[in-house]
Design a protein around this motif. Structure first.
Motif, PDB file in Angstrom:
ATOM      1  N   ALA A   1      59.195  40.968  48.201  1.00  0.00           N
ATOM      2  CA  ALA A   1      59.504  42.386  48.408  1.00  0.00           C
ATOM      3  C   ALA A   1      58.252  43.226  48.614  1.00  0.00           C
ATOM      4  N   CYS A   2      57.074  42.599  48.670  1.00  0.00           N
ATOM      5  CA  CYS A   2      55.815  43.315  48.865  1.00  0.00           C
ATOM      6  C   CYS A   2      55.442  43.371  50.344  1.00  0.00           C
ATOM      7  N   ILE A   3      54.766  44.452  50.728  1.00  0.00           N
ATOM      8  CA  ILE A   3      54.221  44.554  52.078  1.00  0.00           C
ATOM      9  C   ILE A   3      52.735  44.904  51.987  1.00  0.00           C
ATOM     10  N   PRO A   4      51.938  44.508  52.976  1.00  0.00           N
ATOM     11  CA  PRO A   4      50.542  44.979  53.034  1.00  0.00           C
ATOM     12  C   PRO A   4      50.495  46.389  53.588  1.00  0.00           C
ATOM     13  N   LEU A   5      49.562  47.185  53.101  1.00  0.00           N
ATOM     14  CA  LEU A   5      49.395  48.553  53.590  1.00  0.00           C
ATOM     15  C   LEU A   5      48.217  48.691  54.552  1.00  0.00           C
ATOM     16  N   PHE A   6      47.401  47.659  54.635  1.00  0.00           N
ATOM     17  CA  PHE A   6      46.247  47.661  55.529  1.00  0.00           C
ATOM     18  C   PHE A   6      46.171  46.317  56.243  1.00  0.00           C
ATOM     19  N   ASN A   7      45.392  46.261  57.306  1.00  0.00           N
ATOM     20  CA  ASN A   7      45.259  45.006  58.037  1.00  0.00           C
ATOM     21  C   ASN A   7      44.417  44.014  57.240  1.00  0.00           C
ATOM     22  N   PHE A   8      44.376  42.784  57.727  1.00  0.00           N
ATOM     23  CA  PHE A   8      43.743  41.717  56.954  1.00  0.00           C
ATOM     24  C   PHE A   8      42.265  41.971  56.726  1.00  0.00           C
ATOM     25  N   SER A   9      41.556  42.430  57.739  1.00  0.00           N
ATOM     26  CA  SER A   9      40.115  42.621  57.583  1.00  0.00           C
ATOM     27  C   SER A   9      39.805  43.655  56.509  1.00  0.00           C
ATOM     28  N   THR A  10      40.616  44.715  56.419  1.00  0.00           N
ATOM     29  CA  THR A  10      40.407  45.725  55.382  1.00  0.00           C
ATOM     30  C   THR A  10      40.669  45.145  54.003  1.00  0.00           C
ATOM     31  N   VAL A  11      41.779  44.409  53.870  1.00  0.00           N
ATOM     32  CA  VAL A  11      42.112  43.787  52.589  1.00  0.00           C
ATOM     33  C   VAL A  11      41.036  42.788  52.185  1.00  0.00           C
ATOM     34  N   TYR A  12      40.628  41.958  53.114  1.00  0.00           N
ATOM     35  CA  TYR A  12      39.613  40.932  52.826  1.00  0.00           C
ATOM     36  C   TYR A  12      38.303  41.556  52.357  1.00  0.00           C
ATOM     37  N   ASN A  13      37.810  42.513  53.098  1.00  0.00           N
ATOM     38  CA  ASN A  13      36.533  43.135  52.749  1.00  0.00           C
ATOM     39  C   ASN A  13      36.611  43.877  51.417  1.00  0.00           C
ATOM     40  N   TYR A  14      37.734  44.507  51.157  1.00  0.00           N
ATOM     41  CA  TYR A  14      37.929  45.242  49.902  1.00  0.00           C
ATOM     42  C   TYR A  14      37.848  44.294  48.707  1.00  0.00           C
ATOM     43  N   LEU A  15      38.500  43.152  48.817  1.00  0.00           N
ATOM     44  CA  LEU A  15      38.561  42.225  47.683  1.00  0.00           C
ATOM     45  C   LEU A  15      37.300  41.384  47.542  1.00  0.00           C
ATOM     46  N   ILE A  16      36.840  40.834  48.627  1.00  0.00           N
ATOM     47  CA  ILE A  16      35.633  40.008  48.559  1.00  0.00           C
ATOM     48  C   ILE A  16      34.429  40.852  48.159  1.00  0.00           C
ATOM     49  N   GLY A  17      34.423  42.120  48.557  1.00  0.00           N
ATOM     50  CA  GLY A  17      33.296  42.986  48.233  1.00  0.00           C
ATOM     51  C   GLY A  17      33.378  43.640  46.873  1.00  0.00           C
ATOM     52  N   SER A  18      34.475  43.443  46.151  1.00  0.00           N
ATOM     53  CA  SER A  18      34.639  44.109  44.858  1.00  0.00           C
ATOM     54  C   SER A  18      33.882  43.385  43.747  1.00  0.00           C
ATOM     55  N   ASN A  19      33.311  44.173  42.822  1.00  0.00           N
ATOM     56  CA  ASN A  19      32.671  43.570  41.651  1.00  0.00           C
ATOM     57  C   ASN A  19      33.574  43.652  40.422  1.00  0.00           C
ATOM     58  N   MET A  20      34.861  43.980  40.646  1.00  0.00           N
ATOM     59  CA  MET A  20      35.825  44.116  39.548  1.00  0.00           C
ATOM     60  C   MET A  20      37.064  43.279  39.832  1.00  0.00           C
ATOM     61  N   THR A  21      37.833  43.040  38.776  1.00  0.00           N
ATOM     62  CA  THR A  21      39.170  42.476  38.922  1.00  0.00           C
ATOM     63  C   THR A  21      40.184  43.617  38.820  1.00  0.00           C
ATOM     64  N   PHE A  22      41.417  43.345  39.215  1.00  0.00           N
ATOM     65  CA  PHE A  22      42.431  44.392  39.261  1.00  0.00           C
ATOM     66  C   PHE A  22      43.669  43.946  38.491  1.00  0.00           C
ATOM     67  N   VAL A  23      43.594  44.111  37.187  1.00  0.00           N
ATOM     68  CA  VAL A  23      44.711  43.830  36.288  1.00  0.00           C
ATOM     69  C   VAL A  23      45.044  45.128  35.563  1.00  0.00           C
ATOM     70  N   GLU A  24      46.230  45.661  35.785  1.00  0.00           N
ATOM     71  CA  GLU A  24      46.628  46.889  35.109  1.00  0.00           C
ATOM     72  C   GLU A  24      46.806  46.616  33.619  1.00  0.00           C
ATOM     73  N   ALA A  25      46.168  47.424  32.781  1.00  0.00           N
ATOM     74  CA  ALA A  25      46.240  47.236  31.329  1.00  0.00           C
ATOM     75  C   ALA A  25      46.103  48.589  30.656  1.00  0.00           C
ATOM     76  N   TYR A  26      47.157  49.016  29.977  1.00  0.00           N
ATOM     77  CA  TYR A  26      47.117  50.317  29.311  1.00  0.00           C
ATOM     78  C   TYR A  26      47.910  50.260  28.008  1.00  0.00           C
ATOM     79  N   ASP A  27      47.612  51.192  27.140  1.00  0.00           N
ATOM     80  CA  ASP A  27      48.294  51.299  25.847  1.00  0.00           C
ATOM     81  C   ASP A  27      49.507  52.214  26.020  1.00  0.00           C
ATOM     82  N   GLU A  28      50.696  51.668  25.792  1.00  0.00           N
ATOM     83  CA  GLU A  28      51.940  52.429  25.902  1.00  0.00           C
ATOM     84  C   GLU A  28      52.516  52.615  24.502  1.00  0.00           C
ATOM     85  N   PRO A  29      52.446  53.829  23.935  1.00  0.00           N
ATOM     86  CA  PRO A  29      52.860  54.038  22.537  1.00  0.00           C
ATOM     87  C   PRO A  29      54.351  53.839  22.273  1.00  0.00           C
ATOM     88  N   GLY A  30      55.205  54.015  23.259  1.00  0.00           N
ATOM     89  CA  GLY A  30      56.652  54.042  23.048  1.00  0.00           C
ATOM     90  C   GLY A  30      57.290  52.680  22.849  1.00  0.00           C
TER      91      GLY A  30
END
Length: 230
Positions: free
Chosen positions: A51-80
């Protein structure tokens, strides 16, 4: 070495059986990562669904991820009740309530973190014993594990855009008539975030949930909006 991205395609069902909200979803994610790690050229790993779609072309996605110095895992404190309310006190002392985190299961990570997750025994065993029923371990295991052990390299955000504004246990589902140029542009650039220490409006590379009948409009808009012919 030519660095590669590996898309991990996830869908509940199949063999072994995977059920929504059950611990076997985590088992399936670890199997996907373990299999992808066998190819040593795979350096970044993205979990997506049908059910997922890409929002950018492959070259944009590739450069964004390969060039990143971070990982992307959502992690937050939910009090409820749907956050801290799912914590089982029998997880102590390994996991305390203050360490308990929630986040989308749609992660993106580098090879080092993927190896740590598939080789983890301590946290995985605790979740297997005590995160059951309405705990929904796919929303807590990786966010908690990463937040406790590898927070320095984690962005604490997901790269997959989702609309939770209507409430309920599932996000908004987009049908054919929902897909417009305005919707896609909003998903692509309406938010600001940090990327390698700099502010950017490219915060989401993917989006969900889209019904199959939306495909014709997505294909019609893709060359102009998402630059898929670039």
């Amino acid at each position: 070495m030519n660095q590669k991205l590996r898309v991990l395609y996830f869908k509940a069902g199949g063999s072994p059986e995977v059920q929504w909200g059950k611990f076997n979803m985590i088992q399936a994610e670890r199997r996907l990562l373990a299999n992808a790690l066998l190819d040593f050229s795979n350096q970044r790993f993205i979990l997506l669904s049908e059910a997922c779609i890409p929002l950018f072309n492959f070259s944009t996605v590739y450069n964004y991820l390969i060039g990143s110095n971070m990982t992307f895992v959502e992690a937050y404190d939910e009090p409820g009740p749907v956050g801290r309310g799912r914590y089982n006190h029998r997880m102590k002392p390994l996991i305390t309530l203050d360490q308990w985190r929630k986040g989308a299961q749609w992660f993106e990570m580098d090879r080092d973190l993927a190896i740590e997750i598939v080789s983890d025994v301590k946290y995985f065993s605790v979740f297997g014993k005590y995160c059951k029923g309405s705990c929904y371990s796919d929303e807590h295991y990786i966010p908690t594990f990463v937040s406790v052990n590898f927070w320095e390299k984690n962005s604490n955000r997901t790269l997959t855009w989702v609309d939770w504004s209507r409430g309920g246990p599932h996000p908004t589902r987009f049908i054919r008539t929902d897909v417009t140029i305005e919707l896609l542009e909003m998903m692509r650039t309406a938010t600001t975030c940090k990327y390698n220490g700099n502010t950017t409006n490219i915060c989401y590379l993917f989006a969900r949930k889209f019904y199959p009948n939306s495909l014709d409009r997505l294909l019609r808009f893709a060359p102009k909006v998402m630059m898929f012919n670039s």
